[in-house]
Design a protein around this motif. Structure first.
Motif, PDB file in Angstrom:
ATOM      1  N   ASP A 159      41.738  35.128  28.553  1.00 29.88           N
ATOM      2  CA  ASP A 159      40.599  35.911  28.040  1.00 29.88           C
ATOM      3  C   ASP A 159      40.127  36.902  29.105  1.00 29.88           C
ATOM      4  N   PHE A 160      40.116  36.437  30.377  1.00 30.91           N
ATOM      5  CA  PHE A 160      39.709  37.347  31.455  1.00 30.91           C
ATOM      6  C   PHE A 160      40.746  38.463  31.601  1.00 30.91           C
ATOM      7  N   ILE A 161      42.017  38.080  31.574  1.00 27.30           N
ATOM      8  CA  ILE A 161      43.083  39.075  31.719  1.00 27.30           C
ATOM      9  C   ILE A 161      42.948  40.166  30.645  1.00 27.30           C
ATOM     10  N   SER A 162      42.593  39.776  29.423  1.00 25.27           N
ATOM     11  CA  SER A 162      42.468  40.771  28.341  1.00 25.27           C
ATOM     12  C   SER A 162      41.390  41.803  28.693  1.00 25.27           C
ATOM     13  N   ILE A 163      40.244  41.327  29.206  1.00 23.00           N
ATOM     14  CA  ILE A 163      39.154  42.262  29.550  1.00 23.00           C
ATOM     15  C   ILE A 163      39.566  43.125  30.754  1.00 23.00           C
ATOM     16  N   PHE A 164      40.232  42.479  31.714  1.00 30.21           N
ATOM     17  CA  PHE A 164      40.719  43.169  32.917  1.00 30.21           C
ATOM     18  C   PHE A 164      41.638  44.339  32.514  1.00 30.21           C
ATOM     19  N   GLU A 165      42.495  44.078  31.549  1.00 26.86           N
ATOM     20  CA  GLU A 165      43.434  45.123  31.099  1.00 26.86           C
ATOM     21  C   GLU A 165      42.726  46.185  30.263  1.00 26.86           C
ATOM     22  N   GLU A 166      41.767  45.738  29.449  1.00 26.11           N
ATOM     23  CA  GLU A 166      41.027  46.705  28.604  1.00 26.11           C
ATOM     24  C   GLU A 166      40.339  47.777  29.444  1.00 26.11           C
ATOM     25  N   VAL A 167      39.864  47.401  30.657  1.00 27.17           N
ATOM     26  CA  VAL A 167      39.142  48.389  31.468  1.00 27.17           C
ATOM     27  C   VAL A 167      40.099  49.208  32.331  1.00 27.17           C
ATOM     28  N   GLY A 168      41.406  48.933  32.234  1.00 29.92           N
ATOM     29  CA  GLY A 168      42.372  49.822  32.894  1.00 29.92           C
ATOM     30  C   GLY A 168      43.275  49.200  33.940  1.00 29.92           C
ATOM     31  N   PHE A 169      43.103  47.903  34.260  1.00 33.10           N
ATOM     32  CA  PHE A 169      43.992  47.318  35.272  1.00 33.10           C
ATOM     33  C   PHE A 169      45.381  47.057  34.688  1.00 33.10           C
ATOM     34  N   LYS A 170      46.386  47.270  35.562  1.00 30.96           N
ATOM     35  CA  LYS A 170      47.789  47.089  35.140  1.00 30.96           C
ATOM     36  C   LYS A 170      48.431  46.009  36.008  1.00 30.96           C
ATOM     37  N   ASN A 171      49.647  45.619  35.664  1.00 30.60           N
ATOM     38  CA  ASN A 171      50.373  44.582  36.421  1.00 30.60           C
ATOM     39  C   ASN A 171      49.477  43.368  36.697  1.00 30.60           C
ATOM     40  N   THR A 172      48.725  42.954  35.718  1.00 34.67           N
ATOM     41  CA  THR A 172      47.776  41.860  35.944  1.00 34.67           C
ATOM     42  C   THR A 172      48.510  40.519  36.079  1.00 34.67           C
ATOM     43  N   LYS A 173      47.946  39.663  36.923  1.00 37.69           N
ATOM     44  CA  LYS A 173      48.517  38.322  37.098  1.00 37.69           C
ATOM     45  C   LYS A 173      47.386  37.313  37.195  1.00 37.69           C
ATOM     46  N   TRP A 174      47.684  36.087  36.761  1.00 37.92           N
ATOM     47  CA  TRP A 174      46.697  35.011  36.787  1.00 37.92           C
ATOM     48  C   TRP A 174      47.330  33.810  37.477  1.00 37.92           C
ATOM     49  N   HIS A 175      46.711  33.354  38.568  1.00 31.69           N
ATOM     50  CA  HIS A 175      47.193  32.176  39.306  1.00 31.69           C
ATOM     51  C   HIS A 175      46.153  31.067  39.139  1.00 31.69           C
ATOM     52  N   SER A 176      46.570  29.930  38.619  1.00 28.72           N
ATOM     53  CA  SER A 176      45.653  28.806  38.459  1.00 28.72           C
ATOM     54  C   SER A 176      45.682  27.957  39.739  1.00 28.72           C
ATOM     55  N   THR A 216      44.315  24.401  41.952  1.00 22.37           N
ATOM     56  CA  THR A 216      43.760  23.029  41.933  1.00 22.37           C
ATOM     57  C   THR A 216      43.454  22.549  40.498  1.00 22.37           C
ATOM     58  N   PHE A 217      44.485  22.368  39.715  1.00 18.53           N
ATOM     59  CA  PHE A 217      44.403  21.860  38.330  1.00 18.53           C
ATOM     60  C   PHE A 217      43.548  22.743  37.425  1.00 18.53           C
ATOM     61  N   GLY A 218      43.402  24.009  37.811  1.00 16.19           N
ATOM     62  CA  GLY A 218      42.642  24.929  36.945  1.00 16.19           C
ATOM     63  C   GLY A 218      41.158  24.991  37.259  1.00 16.19           C
ATOM     64  N   ILE A 219      40.711  24.372  38.347  1.00 16.32           N
ATOM     65  CA  ILE A 219      39.277  24.426  38.684  1.00 16.32           C
ATOM     66  C   ILE A 219      38.892  25.865  39.055  1.00 16.32           C
ATOM     67  N   SER A 220      39.830  26.565  39.687  1.00 17.35           N
ATOM     68  CA  SER A 220      39.597  27.972  40.015  1.00 17.35           C
ATOM     69  C   SER A 220      40.816  28.788  39.608  1.00 17.35           C
ATOM     70  N   SER A 221      40.622  30.087  39.537  1.00 19.79           N
ATOM     71  CA  SER A 221      41.753  30.970  39.236  1.00 19.79           C
ATOM     72  C   SER A 221      41.636  32.230  40.073  1.00 19.79           C
ATOM     73  N   ILE A 222      42.801  32.795  40.378  1.00 22.33           N
ATOM     74  CA  ILE A 222      42.823  34.115  41.012  1.00 22.33           C
ATOM     75  C   ILE A 222      43.450  35.073  40.003  1.00 22.33           C
ATOM     76  N   TYR A 223      42.809  36.218  39.826  1.00 18.73           N
ATOM     77  CA  TYR A 223      43.349  37.259  38.949  1.00 18.73           C
ATOM     78  C   TYR A 223      43.606  38.485  39.811  1.00 18.73           C
ATOM     79  N   THR A 224      44.745  39.110  39.646  1.00 18.82           N
ATOM     80  CA  THR A 224      45.003  40.349  40.362  1.00 18.82           C
ATOM     81  C   THR A 224      45.392  41.441  39.366  1.00 18.82           C
ATOM     82  N   GLY A 225      45.053  42.680  39.725  1.00 19.52           N
ATOM     83  CA  GLY A 225      45.434  43.800  38.883  1.00 19.52           C
ATOM     84  C   GLY A 225      45.528  45.050  39.719  1.00 19.52           C
ATOM     85  N   ARG A 226      46.352  45.992  39.282  1.00 17.19           N
ATOM     86  CA  ARG A 226      46.499  47.265  40.026  1.00 17.19           C
ATOM     87  C   ARG A 226      45.970  48.415  39.207  1.00 17.19           C
ATOM     88  N   LYS A 227      45.562  49.457  39.917  1.00 18.60           N
ATOM     89  CA  LYS A 227      45.102  50.656  39.201  1.00 18.60           C
ATOM     90  C   LYS A 227      46.256  51.621  39.055  1.00 18.60           C
TER      91      LYS A 227
END
Ligand SMILES: C[S@@+](CC[C@H](N)C(=O)[O-])C[C@H]1O[C@@H](n2cnc3c(N)ncnc32)[C@H](O)[C@@H]1O
Length: 240
Positions: free
Chosen positions: A210-227, A229-240
């Motif tokens: 869901d976060f990735i979708s919003i991240f892409e909607e505002v213009g980020f590309k090459n998005t990635k999602w890293h989960s 510690t069992f999903g307690i936190s996540s890292i999202y990356t995106g390029r302009k």
């Protein structure tokens, strides 16, 4: 309805969030490391390491708070890091920390709202945010502003809590977040709402895809999602 810390007040989420972080700023660092058993330090290191290969010179750390994420980013040797936040209390603790460590020339902290960043378009090589986006009043606007001030080809790294979905971590996490964290947080910080707002805001936050979708909607590309510690936190990356 936005999740806010002080439900009996009728000011907006942004001013309540700033007020809450002003209130807890003196205890924030201690509680952060104590309540996460230090795991937040590992998450921060992992998130910053994702920027290492790009060797960014100018980094903007949004919702910088007491500057821990900005300090971690020094490891990849940028020329300068600018940290912005809407809580003057958190910034004051951060400035004191930087002065003690002799880092005030490398990291500059200033008041700044993620949803209306005080910078020109295409100003930074990289943007970082740790545990900040969940607190934005308007998430899409904050992410769009990040995209605006990032240089073309630059990378944004977002570290944020997410919801574990697998047994038994999901159940353990709910028990801890609902029953232990608010009690310890309230006792130490003396703020009645801050550590009840934390699990509520995580619950309401659009994590993962869901976060990735919003991240892409505002213009980020090459998005990635890293989960983490069992999903307690996540890292999202995106390029302009
Ligand atoms: C949980 S703290 C995270 C601080 C720091 N990044 C860290 O990793 O420890 C969240 C921070 O986000 C800031 N914040 C919330 N909404 C913001 C906004 N719209 N613009 C800038 N900062 C914001 C708060 O004031 C607070 O300092």
């Amino acid at each position: 309805m936005a999740v806010v810390p002080y439900k009996d007040q009728n000011n907006n989420k942004k001013s309540q969030v700033a007020q809450m972080f002003d209130n807890i700023s003196g205890k924030y660092d201690f509680l952060n490391h104590f309540l996460s058993a230090g795991i937040d330090i590992i998450w921060r290191k992992k998130a910053i390491s994702l920027l290492e290969s790009q060797k960014p010179k100018l980094i903007l750390d949004i919702a910088t708070g007491t500057a821990d994420f900005a300090i971690e980013a020094l490891r990849i040797n940028p020329e300068k890091i600018t940290g912005v936040d809407i809580s003057e209390g958190m910034l004051a603790v951060g400035r004191e920390k930087l002065a003690k460590k002799g880092l005030s020339n490398k990291i500059e902290l200033q008041y700044g709202d993620s949803e209306n960043l005080p910078f020109e378009d295409n100003s930074f090589d990289a943007i970082t945010v740790a545990f900040g986006v969940r607190n934005f009043e308007n998430l899409a606007k904050g992410l769009a502003e990040m995209n605006r001030v990032l240089k073309p080809g630059g990378t944004a790294v977002v570290l944020e809590f997410s919801k574990p979905r697998m047994f038994p971590m999901k159940q353990l996490y709910h028990f801890y977040f609902k029953n232990i964290l608010p009690v310890v947080g309230k006792f130490v910080s003396k703020d009645n709402a801050a550590y009840t707002y934390l699990p509520e805001s995580v619950q309401a936050f659009p994590d993962g895809q869901d976060f990735i979708s919003i991240f892409e909607e505002v213009g980020f590309k090459n998005t990635k999602w890293h989960s983490l510690t069992f999903g307690i936190s996540s890292i999202y990356t995106g390029r302009k």
